[in-house]
Scaffold this motif. Sequence first.
Motif, PDB file in Angstrom:
ATOM      1  N   MET A 188       0.838  -1.183   0.000  1.00  0.00           N
ATOM      2  CA  MET A 188       0.000   0.000   0.000  1.00  0.00           C
ATOM      3  C   MET A 188       0.885   1.250   0.000  1.00  0.00           C
ATOM      4  O   MET A 188       1.915   1.284   0.671  1.00  0.00           O
ATOM      5  N   LEU A 189       0.460   2.248  -0.731  1.00  0.00           N
ATOM      6  CA  LEU A 189       1.200   3.502  -0.782  1.00  0.00           C
ATOM      7  C   LEU A 189       0.497   4.565   0.046  1.00  0.00           C
ATOM      8  O   LEU A 189      -0.734   4.629   0.070  1.00  0.00           O
ATOM      9  N   LYS A 190       1.303   5.396   0.709  1.00  0.00           N
ATOM     10  CA  LYS A 190       0.750   6.564   1.393  1.00  0.00           C
ATOM     11  C   LYS A 190       1.787   7.674   1.367  1.00  0.00           C
ATOM     12  O   LYS A 190       2.996   7.423   1.302  1.00  0.00           O
ATOM     13  N   LEU A 191       1.297   8.902   1.396  1.00  0.00           N
ATOM     14  CA  LEU A 191       2.188  10.058   1.448  1.00  0.00           C
ATOM     15  C   LEU A 191       2.477  10.389   2.898  1.00  0.00           C
ATOM     16  O   LEU A 191       1.551  10.422   3.723  1.00  0.00           O
ATOM     17  N   VAL A 192       3.752  10.611   3.190  1.00  0.00           N
ATOM     18  CA  VAL A 192       4.159  10.964   4.554  1.00  0.00           C
ATOM     19  C   VAL A 192       5.061  12.191   4.510  1.00  0.00           C
ATOM     20  O   VAL A 192       5.741  12.451   3.519  1.00  0.00           O
ATOM     21  N   LYS A 193       5.030  12.926   5.600  1.00  0.00           N
ATOM     22  CA  LYS A 193       5.986  14.013   5.794  1.00  0.00           C
ATOM     23  C   LYS A 193       7.263  13.378   6.341  1.00  0.00           C
ATOM     24  O   LYS A 193       7.207  12.414   7.102  1.00  0.00           O
ATOM     25  N   LEU A 194       8.382  13.934   5.951  1.00  0.00           N
ATOM     26  CA  LEU A 194       9.654  13.389   6.411  1.00  0.00           C
ATOM     27  C   LEU A 194       9.851  13.675   7.895  1.00  0.00           C
ATOM     28  O   LEU A 194       9.587  14.783   8.364  1.00  0.00           O
ATOM     29  N   GLU A 195      10.292  12.670   8.607  1.00  0.00           N
ATOM     30  CA  GLU A 195      10.676  12.810  10.007  1.00  0.00           C
ATOM     31  C   GLU A 195      11.817  11.835  10.270  1.00  0.00           C
ATOM     32  O   GLU A 195      12.137  10.999   9.423  1.00  0.00           O
ATOM     33  N   GLU A 196      12.416  11.953  11.417  1.00  0.00           N
ATOM     34  CA  GLU A 196      13.614  11.180  11.747  1.00  0.00           C
ATOM     35  C   GLU A 196      13.442   9.679  11.501  1.00  0.00           C
ATOM     36  O   GLU A 196      14.355   9.021  11.016  1.00  0.00           O
ATOM     37  N   LYS A 197      12.286   9.142  11.820  1.00  0.00           N
ATOM     38  CA  LYS A 197      12.097   7.694  11.668  1.00  0.00           C
ATOM     39  C   LYS A 197      12.195   7.229  10.214  1.00  0.00           C
ATOM     40  O   LYS A 197      12.413   6.060   9.951  1.00  0.00           O
ATOM     41  N   TYR A 198      12.046   8.163   9.254  1.00  0.00           N
ATOM     42  CA  TYR A 198      12.149   7.808   7.840  1.00  0.00           C
ATOM     43  C   TYR A 198      13.523   8.114   7.241  1.00  0.00           C
ATOM     44  O   TYR A 198      13.712   8.001   6.034  1.00  0.00           O
ATOM     45  N   ARG A 199      14.457   8.484   8.065  1.00  0.00           N
ATOM     46  CA  ARG A 199      15.789   8.819   7.566  1.00  0.00           C
ATOM     47  C   ARG A 199      16.427   7.680   6.754  1.00  0.00           C
ATOM     48  O   ARG A 199      16.994   7.932   5.692  1.00  0.00           O
ATOM     49  N   PRO A 200      16.349   6.416   7.216  1.00  0.00           N
ATOM     50  CA  PRO A 200      16.940   5.333   6.408  1.00  0.00           C
ATOM     51  C   PRO A 200      16.279   5.196   5.034  1.00  0.00           C
ATOM     52  O   PRO A 200      16.963   4.960   4.030  1.00  0.00           O
ATOM     53  N   GLN A 201      14.959   5.368   4.966  1.00  0.00           N
ATOM     54  CA  GLN A 201      14.256   5.278   3.690  1.00  0.00           C
ATOM     55  C   GLN A 201      14.683   6.420   2.765  1.00  0.00           C
ATOM     56  O   GLN A 201      14.854   6.220   1.556  1.00  0.00           O
ATOM     57  N   LEU A 202      14.847   7.603   3.337  1.00  0.00           N
ATOM     58  CA  LEU A 202      15.299   8.750   2.544  1.00  0.00           C
ATOM     59  C   LEU A 202      16.691   8.483   1.988  1.00  0.00           C
ATOM     60  O   LEU A 202      16.930   8.651   0.783  1.00  0.00           O
ATOM     61  N   ASN A 203      17.607   8.076   2.862  1.00  0.00           N
ATOM     62  CA  ASN A 203      18.981   7.836   2.416  1.00  0.00           C
ATOM     63  C   ASN A 203      19.045   6.771   1.326  1.00  0.00           C
ATOM     64  O   ASN A 203      19.765   6.934   0.332  1.00  0.00           O
ATOM     65  N   ASP A 204      18.275   5.716   1.479  1.00  0.00           N
ATOM     66  CA  ASP A 204      18.255   4.647   0.490  1.00  0.00           C
ATOM     67  C   ASP A 204      17.777   5.168  -0.874  1.00  0.00           C
ATOM     68  O   ASP A 204      18.401   4.916  -1.906  1.00  0.00           O
ATOM     69  N   MET A 205      16.662   5.911  -0.864  1.00  0.00           N
ATOM     70  CA  MET A 205      16.126   6.433  -2.118  1.00  0.00           C
ATOM     71  C   MET A 205      17.084   7.437  -2.758  1.00  0.00           C
ATOM     72  O   MET A 205      17.373   7.355  -3.961  1.00  0.00           O
TER      73      MET A 205
END
Length: 170
Positions: free
Chosen positions: A1-18
């Motif tokens: 499932m896809l959802k839009l999220v605002k960036l926060e610290e817990k998503y840092r690994p996902q950001l770095n990977d992308m």
Amino acid sequence: MLKLVKLEEKYRPQLNDMMDEWTSADEKIIPWAIRKCDYHDFPAYLVSLEIRESDGKHVPDSTFFCLDTDRNIFVGAVNIRHFLNERLLQTGGHIGDGIRPGERRKGYGTKMVALALEECDRLGIRDVLMCCNRDNIASARTIIKNGGILENEVADGDTVIQRYWIKRNL
């Protein structure tokens, strides 16, 4: 499932990977909002993601990352401009969007734009302008699948930009 999220610290690994994948692909990262600041400096990057006040060149905007909740990865990002200045009206539009290289051709762009249009609804944007380069067939298809109607094409230097309007029922 896809959802839009605002960036926060817990998503840092996902950001770095992308962002690491996009950077190693040696191609332009879109939308501009996610490449205007170095993502390695996370605190500064976080602050840079949204413009709160118009400064004459930029308008207020909101940046979201598209999270695939099943795999816990970011597949792309969208930037929504709350209103249009003259430049955005000609060649930018309300929504800038991009799918990371390894996740393209899987339908994520169409779903992500649909989610972005829901955010536009919340912002009260009735007529949404989306633009893409004429040679970007995938983007044009995504826009059309979300109700985009081609208004015209305009020159932006050596590039031809297609301007599509999506009418929203609010």
